[in-house]
Design an enzyme around this catalytic site. Structure first.
Site: not given
Ligand code: 3PG
Length: 212
Positions: A41, A45, A129
């Protein structure tokens, strides 16, 4: 051919990737593939997301590449044009969800309240999600939230790592877990792709040996 949800279930883990520079995309994809997780995924960002998706899909057409942190319709269009096969959003944005459903684009919106799950269920969505998973109550919260919505499965992300992955995967309401722990930005910046491959392999082993 398996649906996206079936593939998520099979892998158990979906790496959540933040790439500052698309030039790292192919090496990262290779590390994930070599580690046994042909899936990513790629989050919007960063500006590099669209190019990264395009490069990964071109180099590894069999890899299941999707877009995360999708916040606008424009990002849906750009992600899909680049080759993304699924869309993930941190929250439930009805405009984005309805747009994806209209266009038959698999979409996994974030839902952490019954009201949000209800909105998804009403639209026929069967997987959402759950973000940020640890902060929002973890496995216990997912079990409670899932109880009234018997057909719904959850894809928790946020605060998941090798330490708690199995606790999540052992819950039958959880389809798969997302996480960035095997693809941390500093590992990518430092070019530590062997380490990424090894952490990916460890995640796959944990998933394979859990009661998932
Ligand atoms: C996401 O975007 O799904 C989360 O930020 C992933 O979270 P993590 O960095 O704590 O694994």
């Amino acid at each position: 051919m398996k649906t996206i949800a079936e593939q998520f279930y099979q892998y158990g883990v979906v790496p959540v990737v933040v790439l500052e520079d698309a030039k790292d995309a192919v090496r990262l994809a290779k590390a994930l593939m070599d580690g046994g997780l042909p899936c990513a995924e790629v989050t919007f960002r960063t500006e590099a997301a669209e190019d990264a998706i395009r490069l990964m899909c071109k180099e590894y057409p069999d890899m299941l590449v999707g877009a995360g942190t999708v916040l606008t319709i424009d990002q849906v269009d750009r992600a899909v044009a680049a080759g993304a096969r699924f869309i993930v959003s941190p929250g439930f944005d009805p405009e984005i969800v309805d747009y994806c459903l209209e266009k038959d684009i698999p979409v996994f919106p974030g839902c952490i309240t019954p009201s949000e799950v209800a909105q998804a269920a009403k639209r026929g969505i069967e997987v959402v999600k759950f973000f940020p998973a640890e902060q929002a109550g973890g496995v216990a919260m997912i079990r409670s939230l899932a109880a009234p919505y018997t057909g719904m499965k959850f894809m928790p992300t946020g605060g998941i790592s090798a330490k708690n992955l199995r606790d999540y995967l052992e819950c039958d309401k959880i389809l798969c877990c997302g996480g960035s722990w095997m693809v941390k930005s500093d590992l990518i910046h430092q070019g530590e792709f062997d380490r990424i491959r090894d952490l990916t392999r460890e995640a796959v082993e944990l998933a394979d040996t859990s009661n998932h």
